[in-house]
Design a protein around this motif. Structure first.
Motif, PDB file in Angstrom:
ATOM      1  N   ARG A 239     -52.679  25.592  25.451  1.00 50.16           N
ATOM      2  CA  ARG A 239     -51.413  25.020  24.985  1.00 50.16           C
ATOM      3  C   ARG A 239     -50.807  24.180  26.089  1.00 50.16           C
ATOM      4  O   ARG A 239     -51.090  24.375  27.272  1.00 50.16           O
ATOM      5  CB  ARG A 239     -50.423  26.109  24.588  1.00 50.16           C
ATOM      6  CG  ARG A 239     -49.833  26.845  25.777  1.00 50.16           C
ATOM      7  CD  ARG A 239     -48.671  27.754  25.382  1.00 50.16           C
ATOM      8  NE  ARG A 239     -48.067  28.390  26.523  1.00 50.16           N
ATOM      9  CZ  ARG A 239     -48.337  29.618  26.939  1.00 50.16           C
ATOM     10  NH1 ARG A 239     -49.218  30.354  26.301  1.00 50.16           N
ATOM     11  NH2 ARG A 239     -47.724  30.113  27.999  1.00 50.16           N
ATOM     12  N   LEU A 240     -49.957  23.262  25.687  1.00 52.68           N
ATOM     13  CA  LEU A 240     -49.091  22.598  26.644  1.00 52.68           C
ATOM     14  C   LEU A 240     -47.922  23.543  26.877  1.00 52.68           C
ATOM     15  O   LEU A 240     -47.375  24.116  25.928  1.00 52.68           O
ATOM     16  CB  LEU A 240     -48.599  21.258  26.086  1.00 52.68           C
ATOM     17  CG  LEU A 240     -49.661  20.162  26.002  1.00 52.68           C
ATOM     18  CD1 LEU A 240     -49.081  18.904  25.359  1.00 52.68           C
ATOM     19  CD2 LEU A 240     -50.228  19.845  27.382  1.00 52.68           C
ATOM     20  N   ASP A 241     -47.573  23.735  28.129  1.00 56.70           N
ATOM     21  CA  ASP A 241     -46.505  24.676  28.461  1.00 56.70           C
ATOM     22  C   ASP A 241     -45.212  24.262  27.772  1.00 56.70           C
ATOM     23  O   ASP A 241     -44.929  23.077  27.598  1.00 56.70           O
ATOM     24  CB  ASP A 241     -46.304  24.719  29.978  1.00 56.70           C
ATOM     25  CG  ASP A 241     -45.499  25.918  30.420  1.00 56.70           C
ATOM     26  OD1 ASP A 241     -45.418  26.905  29.657  1.00 56.70           O
ATOM     27  OD2 ASP A 241     -44.948  25.873  31.534  1.00 56.70           O
ATOM     28  N   ASN A 242     -44.458  25.246  27.353  1.00 54.49           N
ATOM     29  CA  ASN A 242     -43.174  24.993  26.715  1.00 54.49           C
ATOM     30  C   ASN A 242     -42.237  26.143  27.066  1.00 54.49           C
ATOM     31  O   ASN A 242     -42.675  27.232  27.412  1.00 54.49           O
ATOM     32  CB  ASN A 242     -43.343  24.829  25.201  1.00 54.49           C
ATOM     33  CG  ASN A 242     -44.035  26.016  24.573  1.00 54.49           C
ATOM     34  OD1 ASN A 242     -43.455  27.091  24.490  1.00 54.49           O
ATOM     35  ND2 ASN A 242     -45.281  25.838  24.148  1.00 54.49           N
ATOM     36  N   ARG A 243     -40.959  25.896  26.968  1.00 53.16           N
ATOM     37  CA  ARG A 243     -39.967  26.873  27.430  1.00 53.16           C
ATOM     38  C   ARG A 243     -39.999  28.170  26.648  1.00 53.16           C
ATOM     39  O   ARG A 243     -39.754  29.230  27.190  1.00 53.16           O
ATOM     40  CB  ARG A 243     -38.576  26.273  27.438  1.00 53.16           C
ATOM     41  CG  ARG A 243     -38.067  25.868  26.090  1.00 53.16           C
ATOM     42  CD  ARG A 243     -36.636  25.322  26.150  1.00 53.16           C
ATOM     43  NE  ARG A 243     -36.292  24.640  24.933  1.00 53.16           N
ATOM     44  CZ  ARG A 243     -36.063  25.211  23.775  1.00 53.16           C
ATOM     45  NH1 ARG A 243     -36.151  26.509  23.674  1.00 53.16           N
ATOM     46  NH2 ARG A 243     -35.742  24.513  22.703  1.00 53.16           N
ATOM     47  N   PHE A 244     -40.313  28.123  25.355  1.00 53.49           N
ATOM     48  CA  PHE A 244     -40.254  29.351  24.567  1.00 53.49           C
ATOM     49  C   PHE A 244     -41.496  30.223  24.711  1.00 53.49           C
ATOM     50  O   PHE A 244     -41.493  31.352  24.235  1.00 53.49           O
ATOM     51  CB  PHE A 244     -39.943  29.058  23.093  1.00 53.49           C
ATOM     52  CG  PHE A 244     -40.778  27.997  22.460  1.00 53.49           C
ATOM     53  CD1 PHE A 244     -41.959  28.307  21.824  1.00 53.49           C
ATOM     54  CD2 PHE A 244     -40.367  26.674  22.501  1.00 53.49           C
ATOM     55  CE1 PHE A 244     -42.724  27.322  21.245  1.00 53.49           C
ATOM     56  CE2 PHE A 244     -41.135  25.685  21.910  1.00 53.49           C
ATOM     57  CZ  PHE A 244     -42.313  26.010  21.284  1.00 53.49           C
ATOM     58  N   GLN A 245     -42.541  29.731  25.370  1.00 56.24           N
ATOM     59  CA  GLN A 245     -43.731  30.553  25.620  1.00 56.24           C
ATOM     60  C   GLN A 245     -43.994  30.738  27.110  1.00 56.24           C
ATOM     61  O   GLN A 245     -44.989  31.346  27.475  1.00 56.24           O
ATOM     62  CB  GLN A 245     -44.973  29.907  24.995  1.00 56.24           C
ATOM     63  CG  GLN A 245     -45.053  30.023  23.496  1.00 56.24           C
ATOM     64  CD  GLN A 245     -46.369  29.456  22.993  1.00 56.24           C
ATOM     65  OE1 GLN A 245     -46.580  28.256  23.017  1.00 56.24           O
ATOM     66  NE2 GLN A 245     -47.262  30.327  22.558  1.00 56.24           N
ATOM     67  N   ARG A 246     -43.113  30.248  27.933  1.00 53.60           N
ATOM     68  CA  ARG A 246     -43.328  30.280  29.381  1.00 53.60           C
ATOM     69  C   ARG A 246     -43.605  31.703  29.862  1.00 53.60           C
ATOM     70  O   ARG A 246     -42.916  32.643  29.509  1.00 53.60           O
ATOM     71  CB  ARG A 246     -42.111  29.712  30.097  1.00 53.60           C
ATOM     72  CG  ARG A 246     -42.421  29.437  31.562  1.00 53.60           C
ATOM     73  CD  ARG A 246     -41.720  28.240  32.124  1.00 53.60           C
ATOM     74  NE  ARG A 246     -42.171  27.003  31.502  1.00 53.60           N
ATOM     75  CZ  ARG A 246     -41.328  26.058  31.093  1.00 53.60           C
ATOM     76  NH1 ARG A 246     -40.039  26.200  31.204  1.00 53.60           N
ATOM     77  NH2 ARG A 246     -41.802  24.946  30.560  1.00 53.60           N
ATOM     78  N   GLY A 247     -44.685  31.863  30.619  1.00 56.43           N
ATOM     79  CA  GLY A 247     -45.048  33.150  31.189  1.00 56.43           C
ATOM     80  C   GLY A 247     -45.851  34.051  30.273  1.00 56.43           C
ATOM     81  O   GLY A 247     -46.223  35.150  30.662  1.00 56.43           O
ATOM     82  N   LEU A 248     -46.134  33.594  29.058  1.00 47.53           N
ATOM     83  CA  LEU A 248     -46.872  34.442  28.120  1.00 47.53           C
ATOM     84  C   LEU A 248     -48.376  34.184  28.188  1.00 47.53           C
ATOM     85  O   LEU A 248     -48.817  33.048  28.354  1.00 47.53           O
ATOM     86  CB  LEU A 248     -46.385  34.223  26.690  1.00 47.53           C
ATOM     87  CG  LEU A 248     -44.949  34.635  26.400  1.00 47.53           C
ATOM     88  CD1 LEU A 248     -44.615  34.385  24.931  1.00 47.53           C
ATOM     89  CD2 LEU A 248     -44.698  36.080  26.762  1.00 47.53           C
ATOM     90  N   GLU A 249     -49.128  35.247  28.048  1.00 48.60           N
ATOM     91  CA  GLU A 249     -50.591  35.203  28.010  1.00 48.60           C
ATOM     92  C   GLU A 249     -51.042  35.941  26.754  1.00 48.60           C
ATOM     93  O   GLU A 249     -50.257  36.617  26.102  1.00 48.60           O
ATOM     94  CB  GLU A 249     -51.167  35.912  29.246  1.00 48.60           C
ATOM     95  CG  GLU A 249     -50.690  35.352  30.563  1.00 48.60           C
ATOM     96  CD  GLU A 249     -51.049  36.253  31.743  1.00 48.60           C
ATOM     97  OE1 GLU A 249     -51.601  37.354  31.531  1.00 48.60           O
ATOM     98  OE2 GLU A 249     -50.761  35.852  32.874  1.00 48.60           O
TER      99      GLU A 249
END
Length: 178
Positions: free
Chosen positions: A56-66
């Protein structure tokens, strides 16, 4: 009184202006990036189930998720239940959010609007899909959002390279993929 009438009139103008602004933003949020075409002959029933995020392209609502998954199921009203889950390794917690998706126009076109927060929707554009529904590529209303999703939690490196190439050909910054 005249002051009261003027206040009510001013309030109506502000309300209509705010409504117009919200509708304008909503229209932009449901757009498709220039040059991107949602797939046709989309079958939501084949799309349902669990998808694993490959990149994914990083985005604020998924930041830090794996270990992110998206699970889709039909609701009684015909909309799609969206359950996104990911693991935050820093907080050592699973994060889950549930939303609703609806087709923007035709239910055979891979363009949906998805909401996780009340009446606010974002664009969900399926622009690439393997014939067997094993891999999908999705974007939002701009090229700032792009996901490679698969039915399996991992793909061979050669396959990932091919999907990254498709994303790059469609103008996405694949060098920023997570």
């Amino acid at each position: 009184t005249i002051g009261n009438l003027l206040f009510k009139r001013h309030l109506r103008v502000v309300q209509f202006t705010a409504l117009g602004f919200i509708l304008l933003l909503q229209g932009c949020a449901l757009s498709v990036p220039a040059g991107i075409e949602p797939i046709t002959s989309f079958d939501v029933n084949q799309y349902l189930g669990c998808w694993y995020e490959i990149a994914r392209l990083d985005n604020r609502f998924q930041r830090g998720l794996e270990q992110v998954t998206a699970t889709y199921s039909l609701r009684e009203d015909g909309s799609v239940r969206v359950e996104n889950t990911g693991w935050n390794s820093q907080s050592k917690q699973k994060k889950t959010i549930i939303g609703r998706a609806k087709f923007v126009s035709d239910d055979q076109i891979g363009h949906l609007k998805v909401s996780f927060w009340g009446p606010f929707y974002g664009s969900y554009v399926v622009f690439y899909l393997e014939a067997d529904y094993s891999v999908a590529m999705v974007c939002g209303s701009s090229r700032d959002y792009c996901w490679i999703l698969a039915r399996n939690p991992a793909l061979p490196a050669g396959d990932i390279a091919r999907y990254r190439e498709i994303a790059q050909e469609n103008g996405f910054a694949v060098e920023n993929f997570i």
